[in-house]
Design a protein around this motif. Sequence first.
Motif, short mmCIF file in Angstrom:
data_model
loop_
_atom_site.label_atom_id
_atom_site.label_comp_id
_atom_site.label_asym_id
_atom_site.label_seq_id
_atom_site.Cartn_x
_atom_site.Cartn_y
_atom_site.Cartn_z
N GLU A 50 0.77 -1.25 -0.05
CA GLU A 50 0.11 -0.10 0.10
C GLU A 50 0.87 1.30 -0.02
O GLU A 50 0.64 2.26 -0.57
N HIS A 51 1.86 1.35 0.71
CA HIS A 51 2.66 2.46 0.86
C HIS A 51 3.48 2.56 -0.51
O HIS A 51 3.54 3.76 -0.88
N ASP A 53 2.24 1.80 -3.35
CA ASP A 53 1.43 2.11 -4.29
C ASP A 53 1.11 3.73 -4.08
O ASP A 53 1.03 4.68 -5.13
N THR A 54 1.21 4.03 -2.88
CA THR A 54 1.03 5.73 -2.50
C THR A 54 1.97 6.41 -3.17
O THR A 54 1.68 7.38 -3.73
N ARG A 57 1.93 6.65 -6.84
CA ARG A 57 0.79 7.62 -7.28
C ARG A 57 1.45 8.88 -7.10
O ARG A 57 0.87 10.08 -7.82
N PHE A 58 1.98 9.37 -5.99
CA PHE A 58 2.37 10.36 -5.48
C PHE A 58 3.33 10.95 -6.63
O PHE A 58 3.03 12.11 -7.10
N TYR A 70 -3.58 10.03 -6.43
CA TYR A 70 -2.97 10.65 -5.20
C TYR A 70 -3.76 11.35 -4.26
O TYR A 70 -4.31 12.49 -4.83
N GLY A 72 -3.69 12.82 -0.07
CA GLY A 72 -2.87 12.91 1.02
C GLY A 72 -2.39 13.96 1.31
O GLY A 72 -2.22 15.01 0.68
#
Length: 138
Positions: A50-51, A53-54, A57-58, A70, A72
Motif C-alpha cells: 500500500e505504501h 502504491d501511494t 501515485r504521488f 493520489y 494525502g
Amino acid sequence: METSAEIVKTDILTPDDIRRLIDEFYAEVRRDDLLGPVFAARIPAGHWPEHLDTMTRFWTAALLGQAAGYRGNPGAKHLYLPIEKAHFTRWLALFGQTVDALFAGENVAEMKVRTLRMGEMFQAKIASARANGGLSVL
C-alpha cells in the motif's frame, strides 16, 4: 577480449519507471540502519504494498503531471515522526544514489530538486511544530 554492453539509462517517463524507482529505493530504505527502524515502526510488513502504491501515485502526479489518484498530506504524515536532520540527509543520499543508478535525464534532475525541496520544507515544519509545543503548522 569480451566487452560488456554498456547499460543505457533512460529518463523517468512513465508510471512504470516511477514504480521501479520506488520499489528499489524503499528496498534500500528498509535495509538502512538509520532509516529502516523508523519505517518499520510506522509501516507494518503487510502494509508495504500500500505504501509503495501511494508513493508511486504521488510521484506520478507530481513529476509526470498524470492523474494517478493520489490523495494525502505528506507533510502531516512526517510531522510527528522521530526524525532529525541526519534522517533527511540519509534519505536524500539514498534517493539520489538509487535514481542515478537506474535513470538519467531531465525528469531525474527535476525529481532530485523536488525531493530536496520537500525535505527542506518537512524539516522546517517539523522544527516549527516542535518549537510550538507540537502544534501542527500544516
